[in-house]
Design a protein around this motif. Sequence first.
Motif, PDB file in Angstrom:
ATOM      1  N   MET A   3     -81.053 -75.563 -52.996  1.00 23.65           N
ATOM      2  CA  MET A   3     -81.094 -74.323 -52.143  1.00 23.65           C
ATOM      3  C   MET A   3     -80.949 -73.356 -53.056  1.00 23.65           C
ATOM      4  N   ALA A   4     -79.956 -73.325 -54.084  1.00 22.40           N
ATOM      5  CA  ALA A   4     -79.650 -72.137 -55.064  1.00 22.40           C
ATOM      6  C   ALA A   4     -81.076 -71.964 -55.953  1.00 22.40           C
ATOM      7  N   GLU A   5     -81.695 -72.686 -56.350  1.00 23.15           N
ATOM      8  CA  GLU A   5     -82.825 -72.545 -57.134  1.00 23.15           C
ATOM      9  C   GLU A   5     -84.071 -72.070 -56.249  1.00 23.15           C
ATOM     10  N   ARG A   6     -83.969 -72.223 -54.985  1.00 18.60           N
ATOM     11  CA  ARG A   6     -85.125 -71.741 -54.274  1.00 18.60           C
ATOM     12  C   ARG A   6     -84.857 -70.208 -53.995  1.00 18.60           C
ATOM     13  N   LEU A   7     -83.563 -69.602 -54.233  1.00 18.10           N
ATOM     14  CA  LEU A   7     -83.323 -68.213 -53.843  1.00 18.10           C
ATOM     15  C   LEU A   7     -83.212 -67.346 -55.081  1.00 18.10           C
ATOM     16  N   ALA A   8     -82.883 -67.998 -56.637  1.00 18.59           N
ATOM     17  CA  ALA A   8     -82.810 -66.969 -57.653  1.00 18.59           C
ATOM     18  C   ALA A   8     -83.292 -67.867 -58.783  1.00 18.59           C
ATOM     19  N   ASP A   9     -83.484 -67.269 -59.897  1.00 16.35           N
ATOM     20  CA  ASP A   9     -84.050 -67.632 -61.245  1.00 16.35           C
ATOM     21  C   ASP A   9     -82.796 -68.014 -62.007  1.00 16.35           C
ATOM     22  N   PHE A  10     -82.866 -69.278 -62.561  1.00 15.54           N
ATOM     23  CA  PHE A  10     -81.677 -69.709 -63.512  1.00 15.54           C
ATOM     24  C   PHE A  10     -81.943 -69.910 -64.787  1.00 15.54           C
ATOM     25  N   SER A  11     -81.342 -69.157 -65.478  1.00 16.03           N
ATOM     26  CA  SER A  11     -81.374 -69.120 -67.092  1.00 16.03           C
ATOM     27  C   SER A  11     -80.889 -70.259 -67.585  1.00 16.03           C
ATOM     28  N   PRO A  12     -80.908 -71.117 -69.063  1.00 15.19           N
ATOM     29  CA  PRO A  12     -80.195 -72.094 -69.520  1.00 15.19           C
ATOM     30  C   PRO A  12     -78.748 -71.660 -69.273  1.00 15.19           C
ATOM     31  N   VAL A  13     -78.196 -70.358 -69.577  1.00 12.87           N
ATOM     32  CA  VAL A  13     -76.795 -70.211 -69.461  1.00 12.87           C
ATOM     33  C   VAL A  13     -76.340 -70.228 -68.063  1.00 12.87           C
ATOM     34  N   ALA A  14     -77.134 -69.879 -67.036  1.00 17.78           N
ATOM     35  CA  ALA A  14     -76.599 -69.983 -65.833  1.00 17.78           C
ATOM     36  C   ALA A  14     -76.702 -71.492 -65.399  1.00 17.78           C
ATOM     37  N   MET A  15     -77.722 -72.245 -65.963  1.00 20.04           N
ATOM     38  CA  MET A  15     -77.555 -73.533 -65.730  1.00 20.04           C
ATOM     39  C   MET A  15     -76.281 -74.284 -66.169  1.00 20.04           C
ATOM     40  N   ARG A  16     -75.864 -73.805 -67.402  1.00 14.37           N
ATOM     41  CA  ARG A  16     -74.843 -74.362 -67.987  1.00 14.37           C
ATOM     42  C   ARG A  16     -73.391 -74.098 -67.306  1.00 14.37           C
ATOM     43  N   LEU A  17     -73.372 -72.717 -66.651  1.00 15.13           N
ATOM     44  CA  LEU A  17     -72.212 -72.461 -65.914  1.00 15.13           C
ATOM     45  C   LEU A  17     -72.196 -73.107 -64.432  1.00 15.13           C
ATOM     46  N   ALA A  18     -73.307 -73.293 -63.851  1.00 14.37           N
ATOM     47  CA  ALA A  18     -73.534 -73.845 -62.595  1.00 14.37           C
ATOM     48  C   ALA A  18     -73.172 -75.519 -62.830  1.00 14.37           C
ATOM     49  N   ASP A  19     -73.629 -76.034 -63.980  1.00 20.48           N
ATOM     50  CA  ASP A  19     -73.171 -77.566 -64.377  1.00 20.48           C
ATOM     51  C   ASP A  19     -71.766 -77.642 -64.346  1.00 20.48           C
ATOM     52  N   ARG A  20     -70.998 -76.611 -65.068  1.00 20.97           N
ATOM     53  CA  ARG A  20     -69.811 -76.797 -65.272  1.00 20.97           C
ATOM     54  C   ARG A  20     -68.885 -76.549 -63.907  1.00 20.97           C
ATOM     55  N   PHE A  21     -69.209 -75.490 -63.119  1.00 21.21           N
ATOM     56  CA  PHE A  21     -68.170 -74.885 -62.320  1.00 21.21           C
ATOM     57  C   PHE A  21     -68.816 -75.093 -60.816  1.00 21.21           C
ATOM     58  N   TRP A  22     -69.955 -75.650 -60.565  1.00 19.81           N
ATOM     59  CA  TRP A  22     -70.348 -75.753 -59.075  1.00 19.81           C
ATOM     60  C   TRP A  22     -69.972 -77.233 -58.847  1.00 19.81           C
ATOM     61  N   PRO A  23     -69.694 -77.565 -57.543  1.00 23.08           N
ATOM     62  CA  PRO A  23     -68.998 -76.619 -56.453  1.00 23.08           C
ATOM     63  C   PRO A  23     -67.789 -76.217 -57.102  1.00 23.08           C
ATOM     64  N   LEU A  59     -66.909 -69.981 -58.330  1.00 26.56           N
ATOM     65  CA  LEU A  59     -67.380 -69.180 -59.423  1.00 26.56           C
ATOM     66  C   LEU A  59     -68.810 -68.547 -58.651  1.00 26.56           C
ATOM     67  N   THR A  60     -69.034 -67.419 -58.599  1.00 30.25           N
ATOM     68  CA  THR A  60     -70.362 -66.691 -57.965  1.00 30.25           C
ATOM     69  C   THR A  60     -70.921 -66.261 -59.293  1.00 30.25           C
ATOM     70  N   ILE A 119     -66.748 -63.579 -60.337  1.00 25.77           N
ATOM     71  CA  ILE A 119     -68.195 -63.275 -60.373  1.00 25.77           C
ATOM     72  C   ILE A 119     -68.574 -63.107 -61.728  1.00 25.77           C
ATOM     73  N   ALA A 120     -69.822 -63.620 -62.231  1.00 27.75           N
ATOM     74  CA  ALA A 120     -70.224 -63.380 -63.574  1.00 27.75           C
ATOM     75  C   ALA A 120     -71.720 -63.348 -63.621  1.00 27.75           C
ATOM     76  N   ALA A 121     -72.350 -62.443 -64.382  1.00 25.56           N
ATOM     77  CA  ALA A 121     -73.756 -62.237 -64.835  1.00 25.56           C
ATOM     78  C   ALA A 121     -73.958 -62.727 -66.064  1.00 25.56           C
ATOM     79  N   PRO A 122     -74.788 -63.936 -66.216  1.00 24.51           N
ATOM     80  CA  PRO A 122     -74.955 -64.465 -67.420  1.00 24.51           C
ATOM     81  C   PRO A 122     -76.316 -63.765 -67.937  1.00 24.51           C
ATOM     82  N   ASP A 123     -76.091 -63.405 -69.151  1.00 22.06           N
ATOM     83  CA  ASP A 123     -77.320 -62.584 -69.971  1.00 22.06           C
ATOM     84  C   ASP A 123     -77.635 -63.773 -71.054  1.00 22.06           C
ATOM     85  N   ILE A 124     -78.577 -63.176 -71.721  1.00 28.26           N
ATOM     86  CA  ILE A 124     -79.072 -64.118 -72.840  1.00 28.26           C
ATOM     87  C   ILE A 124     -78.325 -64.334 -73.882  1.00 28.26           C
TER      88      ILE A 124
END
Length: 318
Positions: free
Chosen positions: A77-97, A100-101, A188-193
Amino acid sequence: MTIANPAYSTKSCRYGAEALREAALLIRAGEPVAVPTETVYGLAADATDSNAVAAIYSAKGRPSFNPLIVHVSDRVMAERLADFSPVAMRLADRFWPGPLTLVLPVRADSGLSPLVMAGLPTVALRLPAHPAMRALIRESGRPLAAPSANRSGSISPTRAEHVLASLNGKVRMILDEGPTSEGVESTIAAPDIDQVRLLRPGPITAAMLEEASRLPVVIGQGAHKIEAPGQLESHYAPSKPVRLNAMRAEKDEYLIGFGLMPCHINLSPDANVREAAASLFAALHIADAAAAGKIAVAPIPMEGIGAAINDRLKRAAA
């Protein structure tokens, strides 16, 4: 967009299969429902329905320039709503559920109401750990926009009775699953490059983000002054003046303590910052209802989740 909320008869229902079905029916009908997460109670509504999102803003008296967090039931569901960069993927892998927003570029085909993003090109997404919120998302079949279930700017609710005291007559239903475990809102975190921007401290600390992302973590905003919830200077505020770093109560003050000290209520006699975080908003509610005209709060260390506690206290005292 704003709509006028009629006065409702608010009912608080113990979380269970029947209450969940009723809550999901209300969500699909465009009504907001108060529901627990592991952080605080949220006021949830269909994030794809502008009228439903407007009902959140109306019930809370929330400024429309303040974006909302969208809660999802899984990564699909998340990936239908937003574009995930590799950094965002790493953070989601580690802290979701979990608490972390992530603030991510919203997909053009997300179907989300523009009110959720408050005019920004990004959306704040979270996959919560609490079973009640996850079940409500699945049962309703909708991503749920859900700020804290209280009047805008006031003390966040960590129990169903806090919600009722703040929003009685503004929402139809509260799902009651007891006190929340974390006690402060999500990080709340905003992952950049090349870095991760920490927009709001919370249970996931800067050190944890740095270790998981393998990038430096900086505190600050981007081009937009308000790009995530919880960034207003005055927020989480009781109705009384708040004095910070107090070692003793002055006249007409209710003292919230930390560690071994004389006080009216203690966030953690053992000086445990995680215990203090879980107790913080409940203590502020009690202090706000006390006879004293002012609130004083003892110093809290900045270590770990102490940064989140001090962030909330600074905004409460603003």
